[in-house]
Design an enzyme around this catalytic site. Structure first.
Site, PDB file in Angstrom:
ATOM      1  N   CYS A 108     -26.199  28.496 -52.756  1.00  0.00           N
ATOM      2  CA  CYS A 108     -24.809  28.717 -53.157  1.00  0.00           C
ATOM      3  C   CYS A 108     -24.772  29.171 -54.616  1.00  0.00           C
ATOM      4  O   CYS A 108     -25.332  28.519 -55.498  1.00  0.00           O
ATOM      5  CB  CYS A 108     -24.036  27.423 -52.963  1.00  0.00           C
ATOM      6  SG  CYS A 108     -22.711  27.178 -54.137  1.00  0.00           S
ATOM      7  N   GLU A 109     -24.136  30.309 -54.858  1.00  0.00           N
ATOM      8  CA  GLU A 109     -24.153  30.845 -56.225  1.00  0.00           C
ATOM      9  C   GLU A 109     -23.168  30.127 -57.153  1.00  0.00           C
ATOM     10  O   GLU A 109     -23.173  30.356 -58.357  1.00  0.00           O
ATOM     11  CB  GLU A 109     -23.887  32.349 -56.231  1.00  0.00           C
ATOM     12  CG  GLU A 109     -22.467  32.757 -55.890  1.00  0.00           C
ATOM     13  CD  GLU A 109     -22.329  34.277 -55.832  1.00  0.00           C
ATOM     14  OE1 GLU A 109     -23.344  34.971 -55.698  1.00  0.00           O
ATOM     15  OE2 GLU A 109     -21.188  34.761 -55.924  1.00  0.00           O
ATOM     16  N   HIS A 110     -22.327  29.265 -56.594  1.00  0.00           N
ATOM     17  CA  HIS A 110     -21.389  28.533 -57.452  1.00  0.00           C
ATOM     18  C   HIS A 110     -22.000  27.266 -58.021  1.00  0.00           C
ATOM     19  O   HIS A 110     -21.584  26.809 -59.075  1.00  0.00           O
ATOM     20  CB  HIS A 110     -20.116  28.193 -56.669  1.00  0.00           C
ATOM     21  CG  HIS A 110     -19.421  29.402 -56.126  1.00  0.00           C
ATOM     22  ND1 HIS A 110     -18.945  29.483 -54.847  1.00  0.00           N
ATOM     23  CD2 HIS A 110     -19.164  30.588 -56.708  1.00  0.00           C
ATOM     24  CE1 HIS A 110     -18.408  30.677 -54.654  1.00  0.00           C
ATOM     25  NE2 HIS A 110     -18.534  31.366 -55.772  1.00  0.00           N
ATOM     26  N   HIS A 111     -22.943  26.671 -57.300  1.00  0.00           N
ATOM     27  CA  HIS A 111     -23.550  25.415 -57.755  1.00  0.00           C
ATOM     28  C   HIS A 111     -25.070  25.473 -57.814  1.00  0.00           C
ATOM     29  O   HIS A 111     -25.703  24.524 -58.237  1.00  0.00           O
ATOM     30  CB  HIS A 111     -23.164  24.271 -56.819  1.00  0.00           C
ATOM     31  CG  HIS A 111     -21.684  24.023 -56.738  1.00  0.00           C
ATOM     32  ND1 HIS A 111     -20.883  24.622 -55.797  1.00  0.00           N
ATOM     33  CD2 HIS A 111     -20.871  23.244 -57.496  1.00  0.00           C
ATOM     34  CE1 HIS A 111     -19.628  24.221 -55.964  1.00  0.00           C
ATOM     35  NE2 HIS A 111     -19.588  23.396 -56.991  1.00  0.00           N
ATOM     36  N   GLN A 149     -21.451  32.559 -48.465  1.00  0.00           N
ATOM     37  CA  GLN A 149     -21.769  32.758 -47.052  1.00  0.00           C
ATOM     38  C   GLN A 149     -21.071  33.983 -46.460  1.00  0.00           C
ATOM     39  O   GLN A 149     -21.630  34.680 -45.617  1.00  0.00           O
ATOM     40  CB  GLN A 149     -21.407  31.479 -46.276  1.00  0.00           C
ATOM     41  CG  GLN A 149     -21.923  31.489 -44.840  1.00  0.00           C
ATOM     42  CD  GLN A 149     -21.640  30.174 -44.140  1.00  0.00           C
ATOM     43  OE1 GLN A 149     -21.725  29.124 -44.752  1.00  0.00           O
ATOM     44  NE2 GLN A 149     -21.311  30.228 -42.865  1.00  0.00           N
ATOM     45  N   HIS A 177     -23.411  23.424 -46.642  1.00  0.00           N
ATOM     46  CA  HIS A 177     -23.530  23.705 -48.069  1.00  0.00           C
ATOM     47  C   HIS A 177     -23.784  22.389 -48.775  1.00  0.00           C
ATOM     48  O   HIS A 177     -22.944  21.489 -48.731  1.00  0.00           O
ATOM     49  CB  HIS A 177     -22.237  24.327 -48.589  1.00  0.00           C
ATOM     50  CG  HIS A 177     -21.999  25.703 -48.050  1.00  0.00           C
ATOM     51  ND1 HIS A 177     -21.759  26.786 -48.854  1.00  0.00           N
ATOM     52  CD2 HIS A 177     -22.002  26.171 -46.786  1.00  0.00           C
ATOM     53  CE1 HIS A 177     -21.612  27.864 -48.101  1.00  0.00           C
ATOM     54  NE2 HIS A 177     -21.742  27.520 -46.852  1.00  0.00           N
ATOM     55  N   CYS A 179     -23.619  21.664 -51.717  1.00  0.00           N
ATOM     56  CA  CYS A 179     -22.622  21.378 -52.759  1.00  0.00           C
ATOM     57  C   CYS A 179     -21.420  20.648 -52.174  1.00  0.00           C
ATOM     58  O   CYS A 179     -20.712  19.948 -52.879  1.00  0.00           O
ATOM     59  CB  CYS A 179     -22.189  22.660 -53.466  1.00  0.00           C
ATOM     60  SG  CYS A 179     -21.536  23.925 -52.385  1.00  0.00           S
TER      61      CYS A 179
HETATM   62 ZN    ZN Z   1     -21.332  25.540 -53.956  1.00  0.00          ZN
END
Ligand code: ZN
Length: 220
Positions: A108-111, A149, A177, A179
């Site tokens: 996941c590129e956010h976390h 995703q 995920h 996260c």
């Molecule tokens: Zn994430």
């Protein structure tokens, strides 16, 4: 020549399937990237108060840097893209071909936490076919990037449309995920389903046939 990227009747969370890379993304060699990331990971652990002279931690910055560049983010490098070799459909098999339960390991590129799940991919041949393992390799190549995703699903479909020369490609991904599962609301049971239906897969009957094959009893 039809541009398969412009499916005008499709509404996506994000219709831009391009990974946001800078133009100078590959101006450093892999070894230069590993050295730079190593120093930065060392700094992060140091800031957290970890003693990097400890035997168990000594090798961590270098190990993480190599893992980022060579493994989990190795699919950023276009040189690693699987060659999309296809061959003639001698059997004139015009039915749907479904490759289900392809393992997805992404990040996941956010976390920067893992996304783990399964991809289910289908196409209807327009005269060209692709080796089954090639479909797994294409999924794996796009998974090995900082991802969301929805974008991963689109990238897989668009690459297969390009390689096979047909818009009739579909992909469903069912993934957990970490996260979501391990932090924040800590919902260990939830998974996220994304789908992209190209060409004939927009027709209800064809789409239903594909979804019936995969039944979404995904286990991971
Ligand atoms: Zn994430």
């Amino acid at each position: 020549m039809m541009n398969y990227n412009e499916a005008e009747d499709d509404v996506h969370f994000s219709s831009n399937a391009t990974t946001p890379l800078r133009p100078d993304a590959f101006s450093l060699t892999d070894d230069q990237k590993i050295e730079s990331i190593r120093a930065n990971v060392e700094q992060i652990l140091h800031t957290l108060g970890m003693d990097l002279t400890d035997d168990s931690l000594k090798g961590t910055p270098n190990r993480v840097a190599k893992m980022f560049v060579k493994e989990i983010f190795g699919g950023l490098n276009p040189d690693k893209k699987p060659k999309g070799s296809t061959f003639d459909n001698h059997y004139k098999y015009g039915e749907m071909l479904v490759e289900k339960n392809i393992t997805v390991y992404s990040t996941c590129e956010h976390h920067l936490l893992p996304i783990v799940g399964r991809a289910h991919v289908a196409y209807i041949s327009s005269g060209r076919v692709i080796g089954l393992s090639k479909m797994n390799r294409i999924v794996d190549y796009f998974a090995k990037r900082p991802q969301v995703q929805e974008r991963l699903t689109l990238q897989i479909v668009q690459e297969l449309q390009r390689v096979l020369g047909t818009p009739d490609v579909a992909c469903v991904i069912d993934a957990k995920h970490l996260c979501v599962n391990s932090r924040g609301i800590r919902d260990i049971e939830s998974s996220t389903v994304t789908s992209e239906f190209g060409g004939k897969f927009k027709e209800a009957a064809i789409r239903k046939e594909f979804l019936d094959y995969i039944k979404l009893d995904t286990t991971f």
